[in-house]
Design a protein around this motif. Structure first.
Motif, PDB file in Angstrom:
ATOM      1  N   LEU A  85       0.795  -1.274   0.044  1.00  0.00           N
ATOM      2  CA  LEU A  85      -0.200  -0.025  -0.149  1.00  0.00           C
ATOM      3  C   LEU A  85       0.948   1.340   0.035  1.00  0.00           C
ATOM      4  CD1 LEU A  85      -2.534   1.422   0.134  1.00  0.00           C
ATOM      5  CD2 LEU A  85      -2.738   1.044   2.738  1.00  0.00           C
ATOM      6  N   ALA A  86       1.801   1.247   0.834  1.00  0.00           N
ATOM      7  CA  ALA A  86       2.787   2.374   0.859  1.00  0.00           C
ATOM      8  C   ALA A  86       3.436   2.661  -0.586  1.00  0.00           C
ATOM      9  CB  ALA A  86       3.867   2.190   2.125  1.00  0.00           C
ATOM     10  N   LEU A  87       4.153   1.689  -1.015  1.00  0.00           N
ATOM     11  CA  LEU A  87       4.747   1.660  -2.293  1.00  0.00           C
ATOM     12  C   LEU A  87       3.556   2.066  -3.163  1.00  0.00           C
ATOM     13  CD1 LEU A  87       7.286   1.377  -3.731  1.00  0.00           C
ATOM     14  CD2 LEU A  87       6.566  -1.356  -4.429  1.00  0.00           C
ATOM     15  N   GLY A  88       2.329   1.562  -3.417  1.00  0.00           N
ATOM     16  CA  GLY A  88       1.352   2.122  -4.285  1.00  0.00           C
ATOM     17  C   GLY A  88       1.107   3.452  -4.125  1.00  0.00           C
ATOM     18  N   GLY A  89       1.030   3.979  -2.915  1.00  0.00           N
ATOM     19  CA  GLY A  89       0.665   5.447  -2.616  1.00  0.00           C
ATOM     20  C   GLY A  89       1.538   6.341  -3.225  1.00  0.00           C
ATOM     21  N   PHE A  90       2.917   5.840  -2.626  1.00  0.00           N
ATOM     22  CA  PHE A  90       3.961   6.862  -3.422  1.00  0.00           C
ATOM     23  C   PHE A  90       3.943   6.823  -4.934  1.00  0.00           C
ATOM     24  CE2 PHE A  90       8.627   7.146  -4.508  1.00  0.00           C
ATOM     25  CZ  PHE A  90       8.841   8.744  -4.380  1.00  0.00           C
ATOM     26  N   GLY A  91       3.860   5.533  -5.486  1.00  0.00           N
ATOM     27  CA  GLY A  91       3.598   5.345  -6.885  1.00  0.00           C
ATOM     28  C   GLY A  91       2.634   6.224  -7.597  1.00  0.00           C
ATOM     29  N   ALA A  92       1.544   6.427  -6.894  1.00  0.00           N
ATOM     30  CA  ALA A  92       0.567   6.955  -7.339  1.00  0.00           C
ATOM     31  C   ALA A  92       1.060   8.587  -7.488  1.00  0.00           C
ATOM     32  CB  ALA A  92      -0.767   7.071  -6.642  1.00  0.00           C
ATOM     33  N   ALA A  93       1.587   9.063  -6.767  1.00  0.00           N
ATOM     34  CA  ALA A  93       2.011  10.587  -6.726  1.00  0.00           C
ATOM     35  C   ALA A  93       3.130  10.444  -7.681  1.00  0.00           C
ATOM     36  CB  ALA A  93       2.744  10.789  -5.307  1.00  0.00           C
ATOM     37  N   VAL A  94       4.136   9.503  -8.008  1.00  0.00           N
ATOM     38  CA  VAL A  94       5.133   9.620  -9.059  1.00  0.00           C
ATOM     39  C   VAL A  94       4.294   9.649 -10.277  1.00  0.00           C
ATOM     40  CG1 VAL A  94       6.947   8.477 -10.140  1.00  0.00           C
ATOM     41  CG2 VAL A  94       6.744   8.569  -7.441  1.00  0.00           C
ATOM     42  N   SER A  95       3.232   8.721 -10.489  1.00  0.00           N
ATOM     43  CA  SER A  95       2.576   8.772 -11.855  1.00  0.00           C
ATOM     44  C   SER A  95       1.821   9.995 -12.179  1.00  0.00           C
ATOM     45  CB  SER A  95       1.615   7.596 -11.559  1.00  0.00           C
ATOM     46  OG  SER A  95       0.466   7.936 -11.019  1.00  0.00           O
ATOM     47  N   VAL A  96       1.729  10.939 -11.141  1.00  0.00           N
ATOM     48  CA  VAL A  96       1.069  12.075 -11.594  1.00  0.00           C
ATOM     49  C   VAL A  96       2.289  13.082 -11.924  1.00  0.00           C
ATOM     50  CG1 VAL A  96       0.149  14.337 -10.496  1.00  0.00           C
ATOM     51  CG2 VAL A  96      -0.976  12.012  -9.928  1.00  0.00           C
ATOM     52  N   HIS A  97       3.263  12.784 -11.651  1.00  0.00           N
ATOM     53  CA  HIS A  97       4.435  13.471 -11.987  1.00  0.00           C
ATOM     54  C   HIS A  97       4.795  13.422 -13.336  1.00  0.00           C
ATOM     55  CE1 HIS A  97       8.427  15.751 -11.697  1.00  0.00           C
ATOM     56  NE2 HIS A  97       8.952  14.705 -12.379  1.00  0.00           N
ATOM     57  N   ILE A  98       4.825  11.751 -13.652  1.00  0.00           N
ATOM     58  CA  ILE A  98       5.327  11.448 -14.823  1.00  0.00           C
ATOM     59  C   ILE A  98       4.150  11.993 -16.102  1.00  0.00           C
ATOM     60  CG2 ILE A  98       5.613   9.358 -16.333  1.00  0.00           C
ATOM     61  CD1 ILE A  98       6.300   7.975 -14.014  1.00  0.00           C
ATOM     62  N   MET A  99       2.852  11.929 -15.775  1.00  0.00           N
ATOM     63  CA  MET A  99       1.662  12.162 -16.686  1.00  0.00           C
ATOM     64  C   MET A  99       2.002  13.683 -17.205  1.00  0.00           C
ATOM     65  SD  MET A  99      -1.674  10.914 -14.608  1.00  0.00           S
ATOM     66  CE  MET A  99      -1.958   9.213 -14.222  1.00  0.00           C
ATOM     67  N   ALA A 100       2.567  14.582 -16.271  1.00  0.00           N
ATOM     68  CA  ALA A 100       2.653  15.967 -16.719  1.00  0.00           C
ATOM     69  C   ALA A 100       3.564  15.961 -17.869  1.00  0.00           C
ATOM     70  CB  ALA A 100       3.464  16.817 -15.708  1.00  0.00           C
ATOM     71  N   SER A 101       4.469  15.117 -18.266  1.00  0.00           N
ATOM     72  CA  SER A 101       5.280  15.098 -19.282  1.00  0.00           C
ATOM     73  C   SER A 101       5.303  13.877 -20.448  1.00  0.00           C
ATOM     74  CB  SER A 101       6.812  15.021 -18.904  1.00  0.00           C
ATOM     75  OG  SER A 101       7.207  13.868 -18.310  1.00  0.00           O
ATOM     76  N   ASN A 102       4.581  12.895 -19.739  1.00  0.00           N
ATOM     77  CA  ASN A 102       4.259  11.583 -20.635  1.00  0.00           C
ATOM     78  C   ASN A 102       3.094  10.774 -20.111  1.00  0.00           C
ATOM     79  OD1 ASN A 102       4.205   9.030 -21.898  1.00  0.00           O
ATOM     80  ND2 ASN A 102       6.574   9.013 -22.541  1.00  0.00           N
ATOM     81  N   MET A 103       2.006  11.141 -20.898  1.00  0.00           N
ATOM     82  CA  MET A 103       0.787  10.772 -20.474  1.00  0.00           C
ATOM     83  C   MET A 103       0.464   9.240 -20.454  1.00  0.00           C
ATOM     84  SD  MET A 103      -2.099  11.527 -18.871  1.00  0.00           S
ATOM     85  CE  MET A 103      -2.152  13.291 -19.063  1.00  0.00           C
ATOM     86  N   LEU A 104       1.029   8.682 -21.391  1.00  0.00           N
ATOM     87  CA  LEU A 104       0.651   6.948 -21.504  1.00  0.00           C
ATOM     88  C   LEU A 104       1.597   6.435 -20.598  1.00  0.00           C
ATOM     89  CD1 LEU A 104      -0.187   4.499 -22.758  1.00  0.00           C
ATOM     90  CD2 LEU A 104       1.881   4.580 -24.507  1.00  0.00           C
ATOM     91  N   ALA A 105       2.888   6.920 -20.229  1.00  0.00           N
ATOM     92  CA  ALA A 105       3.726   6.359 -19.226  1.00  0.00           C
ATOM     93  C   ALA A 105       3.286   6.607 -17.994  1.00  0.00           C
ATOM     94  CB  ALA A 105       5.285   6.933 -19.266  1.00  0.00           C
TER      95      ALA A 105
END
Length: 445
Positions: A85-105
């Motif tokens: 859960l903790a890894l997924g929660g942090f990963g969700a925040a990282v995914s938002v950062h990635i979406m800002a430059s690469n939506m698919l990734a």
């Protein structure tokens, strides 16, 4: 050495685990959900699908409970689930950062992260409840449910407040930092809270190596064949469907019908949560101090009927409009929701232990899956029903009134189901812990 029941301090320690679970979940389903919609300007459907997927994974709860039943220990499953859960929660925040430059990734990263979140919540949450069910005395289960759920709500509140303070001025880098701190603290708090809780073995349990292995399909089939467990799982589904359907429509209803501003509607949500907390404290306190007053089953039925009446008040509020006392009506709904919820959870603890054959994990997993699936369907169904009835009737007021009326009917159906389950062998005793304890003492002497 035989294990004794948990004292109040031990119950509070497990409450910290529930608070940690709540902290990470609210970060992902509230804060990150909002960032995807507002800051990234994504369609609300996309983060909605991620949240729905995390609920959908809860159907695996019985399987996770069964696996911990085989080993006889719950702590490793709770820690592993919390780590995911903790890894997924942090990963969700990282995914938002990635979406800002690469939506698919970013979408791929979000899908992986919410899979970890769903799996982590299911594995940790199911086994935490089983641990509470097995280690808390019958007479303390309602109070234990109250303590644990209040601490979860406190986890929601503190996380939202702290995240809101440190996220401004917003950036995706700041979001990752805040999420990383929250997830790390949640895992460390879980580790410390669980330290030594399962150091000894329950006297009624066989060592793990001595237990006959039962395949999962056979175990879940045996639990489902139990009319009491099956009826209780159906009750959980119907009641939580009614409970969750209001989540996404109450504030819009207040804005459209009563003209409340966003700040005022947020305050209305606070009024409802205050009612929930008071209802939980009332049932937990009275059930512990005066266990002969009412059984948990009776509190559950009362809470369901009261919730239906409170929703009927909101139906009337939709017709009357601004002249209706909205705040007292919403507080009453929250209060009755709290009465029903904590009594149902306390009964869930008893029901998990009532079947024997070391099936506590499977039973709790079945109940947890019913709850999670209902939550996943309920919130979405409530919004869909509002939209559909608005198109059919041409009136947003009548649309909200219709949804509240449907919820009231569901709560009445849940009350009837709870009463029917209580008439079956097992649940009536488990719902009144004092009588059950007295019978055990009499049979032992």
């Amino acid at each position: 050495m035989a294990a004794s029941h948990l004292g109040w301090l031990g119950i509070v320690r497990l409450g910290f685990v529930q608070a940690a679970l709540g902290a990470v979940v609210v970060l992902t389903t509230s804060t990150i959900n909002r960032v995807m919609i507002v800051e990234l300007m994504l369609p609300a459907m996309l983060p909605g699908l991620f949240v729905t997927w995390h609920y959908a994974l809860q159907v695996l709860r019985p399987s996770w409970g069964h696996r911990s039943d085989k080993g006889g220990r719950r702590t490793p499953w709770i820690l592993a689930g919390m780590a995911a859960l903790a890894l997924g929660g942090f990963g969700a925040a990282v995914s938002v950062h990635i979406m800002a430059s690469n939506m698919l990734a970013g979408m791929i990263a979000a899908a992986i992260s919410f899979t970890l979140i769903g799996g982590g919540v299911g594995a940790a949450g199911t086994n935490l409840l089983v641990l509470l069910a097995k280690r808390v005395a019958e007479t303390r289960r309602a109070a234990a449910a109250t303590i644990v759920w209040i601490m979860m709500i406190v986890g929601f509140i503190l996380t939202a407040a702290l995240a809101g303070q440190f996220l401004d001025p917003f950036s995706t880098e700041r979001l990752m930092a805040v999420a990383g701190v929250i997830c790390a603290v949640a895992f460390i708090m879980t580790l410390l809270a669980l330290w030594g809780v399962e150091r000894t073995v329950q006297p009624t349990e066989k060592p793990a190596a001595a237990r006959p292995h039962t395949p999962f399909r056979q175990a879940i089939a045996e639990v489902w064949a139990d009319a009491t467990a099956r009826g209780f799982a159906i009750f959980i589904f119907v009641s939580m469907l009614a409970y969750s359907a209001q989540d996404l429509i109450l504030e819009p209803f207040a804005g459209i019908v009563f003209g409340l501003t966003p700040g005022q509607s947020t305050s209305l949500s606070g009024i409802q949560n205050s009612g929930v907390l008071l209802g939980m404290v009332l049932v937990g306190g009275l059930s512990t101090l005066f266990p002969r007053l009412m059984s948990l089953r009776s509190w559950t039925v009362l809470g369901c009927v009261g919730s239906a009446l409170a929703l009927s008040g909101l139906v009337a509020a939709a017709q009357v409009g601004p002249g209706w006392p909205l705040n007292p009506s919403v507080f009453a709904l929250g209060f009755m929701n709290g009465v029903f919820a904590v009594a149902a959870i306390g009964s869930m603890f008893s029901m998990a232990n009532s079947g024997g054959q070391s099936r506590e994990g499977v039973r709790m997993g079945l109940f947890g899956a019913s709850q999670a699936i209902a939550f996943g369907i309920g919130g979405f169904a409530g919004t869909v029903l509002v939209d559909v009835t608005r198109l059919m009737l041409g009136s947003p007021v009548m649309a909200y009134a219709t949804v509240f009326a449907v919820e009231a009917v569901l709560f009445l159906a849940a009350a009837a189901l709870a009463a029917a389950v209580g008439r079956r062998e097992g649940f009536g005793d488990a719902a009144n812990p004092l009588i059950l304890a007295a019978r055990h003492q009499a049979s032992g002497s």
